[in-house]
Design a protein around this motif. Structure first.
Motif, PDB file in Angstrom:
ATOM      1  N   THR A  68     -10.216  22.521  18.924  1.00  0.00           N
ATOM      2  CA  THR A  68     -11.325  22.100  18.072  1.00  0.00           C
ATOM      3  C   THR A  68     -10.805  21.410  16.813  1.00  0.00           C
ATOM      4  N   ALA A  69      -9.764  21.993  16.222  1.00  0.00           N
ATOM      5  CA  ALA A  69      -9.173  21.406  15.010  1.00  0.00           C
ATOM      6  C   ALA A  69      -8.629  20.014  15.295  1.00  0.00           C
ATOM      7  N   LEU A  70      -7.930  19.874  16.417  1.00  0.00           N
ATOM      8  CA  LEU A  70      -7.362  18.575  16.774  1.00  0.00           C
ATOM      9  C   LEU A  70      -8.460  17.550  17.007  1.00  0.00           C
ATOM     10  N   ALA A  71      -9.536  17.964  17.690  1.00  0.00           N
ATOM     11  CA  ALA A  71     -10.648  17.044  17.953  1.00  0.00           C
ATOM     12  C   ALA A  71     -11.291  16.589  16.648  1.00  0.00           C
ATOM     13  N   ASP A  72     -11.531  17.539  15.722  1.00  0.00           N
ATOM     14  CA  ASP A  72     -12.159  17.191  14.445  1.00  0.00           C
ATOM     15  C   ASP A  72     -11.275  16.262  13.620  1.00  0.00           C
ATOM     16  N   LEU A  73      -9.977  16.569  13.576  1.00  0.00           N
ATOM     17  CA  LEU A  73      -9.063  15.737  12.795  1.00  0.00           C
ATOM     18  C   LEU A  73      -8.934  14.342  13.394  1.00  0.00           C
ATOM     19  N   THR A  74      -8.960  14.260  14.719  1.00  0.00           N
ATOM     20  CA  THR A  74      -8.870  12.955  15.390  1.00  0.00           C
ATOM     21  C   THR A  74     -10.088  12.105  15.062  1.00  0.00           C
ATOM     22  N   VAL A  75     -11.283  12.724  15.126  1.00  0.00           N
ATOM     23  CA  VAL A  75     -12.520  12.003  14.805  1.00  0.00           C
ATOM     24  C   VAL A  75     -12.532  11.602  13.333  1.00  0.00           C
ATOM     25  N   SER A  76     -12.075  12.501  12.464  1.00  0.00           N
ATOM     26  CA  SER A  76     -12.031  12.195  11.020  1.00  0.00           C
ATOM     27  C   SER A  76     -11.120  11.009  10.748  1.00  0.00           C
ATOM     28  N   GLU A  77      -9.948  11.026  11.373  1.00  0.00           N
ATOM     29  CA  GLU A  77      -8.994   9.940  11.161  1.00  0.00           C
ATOM     30  C   GLU A  77      -9.574   8.606  11.623  1.00  0.00           C
ATOM     31  N   ALA A  78     -10.222   8.615  12.790  1.00  0.00           N
ATOM     32  CA  ALA A  78     -10.811   7.377  13.313  1.00  0.00           C
ATOM     33  C   ALA A  78     -11.926   6.880  12.396  1.00  0.00           C
ATOM     34  N   SER A  79     -12.739   7.791  11.880  1.00  0.00           N
ATOM     35  CA  SER A  79     -13.852   7.406  11.005  1.00  0.00           C
ATOM     36  C   SER A  79     -13.343   6.829   9.690  1.00  0.00           C
ATOM     37  N   LEU A  80     -12.318   7.460   9.117  1.00  0.00           N
ATOM     38  CA  LEU A  80     -11.758   6.955   7.860  1.00  0.00           C
ATOM     39  C   LEU A  80     -11.060   5.613   8.067  1.00  0.00           C
ATOM     40  N   SER A  81     -10.457   5.434   9.240  1.00  0.00           N
ATOM     41  CA  SER A  81      -9.843   4.145   9.558  1.00  0.00           C
ATOM     42  C   SER A  81     -10.910   3.057   9.649  1.00  0.00           C
ATOM     43  N   ASN A  82     -12.038   3.402  10.274  1.00  0.00           N
ATOM     44  CA  ASN A  82     -13.144   2.442  10.375  1.00  0.00           C
ATOM     45  C   ASN A  82     -13.733   2.136   8.997  1.00  0.00           C
ATOM     46  N   LEU A  83     -13.764   3.152   8.124  1.00  0.00           N
ATOM     47  CA  LEU A  83     -14.259   2.923   6.769  1.00  0.00           C
ATOM     48  C   LEU A  83     -13.337   1.963   6.014  1.00  0.00           C
ATOM     49  N   ALA A  84     -12.035   2.118   6.236  1.00  0.00           N
ATOM     50  CA  ALA A  84     -11.080   1.192   5.618  1.00  0.00           C
ATOM     51  C   ALA A  84     -11.323  -0.233   6.099  1.00  0.00           C
ATOM     52  N   ASP A  85     -11.675  -0.394   7.381  1.00  0.00           N
ATOM     53  CA  ASP A  85     -11.989  -1.728   7.908  1.00  0.00           C
ATOM     54  C   ASP A  85     -13.232  -2.307   7.228  1.00  0.00           C
ATOM     55  N   VAL A  86     -14.216  -1.434   6.978  1.00  0.00           N
ATOM     56  CA  VAL A  86     -15.438  -1.868   6.280  1.00  0.00           C
ATOM     57  C   VAL A  86     -15.093  -2.381   4.883  1.00  0.00           C
ATOM     58  N   VAL A  87     -14.268  -1.611   4.162  1.00  0.00           N
ATOM     59  CA  VAL A  87     -13.896  -2.004   2.802  1.00  0.00           C
ATOM     60  C   VAL A  87     -13.065  -3.282   2.822  1.00  0.00           C
ATOM     61  N   GLN A  88     -12.187  -3.406   3.809  1.00  0.00           N
ATOM     62  CA  GLN A  88     -11.374  -4.614   3.925  1.00  0.00           C
ATOM     63  C   GLN A  88     -12.255  -5.840   4.121  1.00  0.00           C
TER      64      GLN A  88
END
Length: 219
Positions: A68-88
């Motif tokens: 569960t921890a790995l799944a949550d962290l993986t989703v969090s990382e992907a979401s924050l990466s996508n947010l960085a793309d938005v800001v870029q």
């Protein structure tokens, strides 16, 4: 001493019953593949087996927690990466919009894309993993980012909390598996809304500030 026929018969019957019980026990052990099928078979071994079962149950729970921890962290990382793309993308548009060569009509067109970026950033802040809002702190059943308007948000309120979500992955070891949304998203969303409004107002001075703000967010 004379032994009666009744005594002999009783003794033979007892031996037959004991033999049957022994045979049944062997058959049970053979069928189950286990030497101990009930506590009375071996009380000492039963205690050890119960301890082992408890440890196995704990290890299985630790494995579920880790997954569960790995799944949550993986989703969090992907979401924050996508947010960085938005800001870029917003930074690229801000640099372009701050260029004096663009007129008001062109900036209105850019505002339409920035409006979509605002919507995208809010959606990323409300990302879920297995039905849980991962950026809401411990309020995982509560949508963390609530806009005052779905179509044209001007203010977005954070409804989560600032608490970490900890999961026990081994005996005595707990890890934090979340990033609270208040640390990242509100500032980004506010900057995007400000950028959109400056475009709509054809505010050249504000647009220059937006380009600098987006650069700072990326850093």
């Amino acid at each position: 001493m004379r032994v009666s026929n009744n005594s002999i018969t009783a003794r033979l019957l007892q031996q037959v019953q004991e033999s049957r019980a022994s045979l049944a026990k062997v058959q049970e052990q053979t069928g189950s593949g286990q030497k101990v099928n009930r506590p009375s078979d071996d009380p000492a071994a039963t205690g050890r087996i119960m301890t082992m079962h408890t440890e196995l149950d704990l290890n299985e729970q630790y494995a579920r927690n880790s997954n569960t921890a790995l799944a949550d962290l993986t989703v969090s990382e992907a979401s924050l990466s996508n947010l960085a793309d938005v800001v870029q993308r917003a930074r690229e548009l801000a640099v372009q919009a701050a260029n004096g060569a663009l007129d008001g009509s062109s900036r209105q067109q850019v505002a339409l894309e920035v409006s979509q970026l605002v919507t995208q950033a809010i959606a990323l802040g409300n990302t879920r993993s297995a039905g849980r809002y991962i950026f809401a702190g411990q309020k995982t059943d509560t949508q963390p980012f609530v806009p005052d308007s779905v179509v044209n948000p001007t203010v977005v309120t954070y409804a989560g909390d600032t608490n970490g979500v900890y999961r026990e992955v081994s005996q005595g070891e707990r890890v934090n598996t979340n990033v609270t949304g208040d640390r990242t998203f509100p500032g980004v969303i506010a900057d995007l809304i400000s950028f959109r409004d400056h475009l709509r107002a054809n505010n050249a001075t504000g647009l220059q500030t937006d380009a600098d703000a987006m650069g700072s967010r990326l850093d």
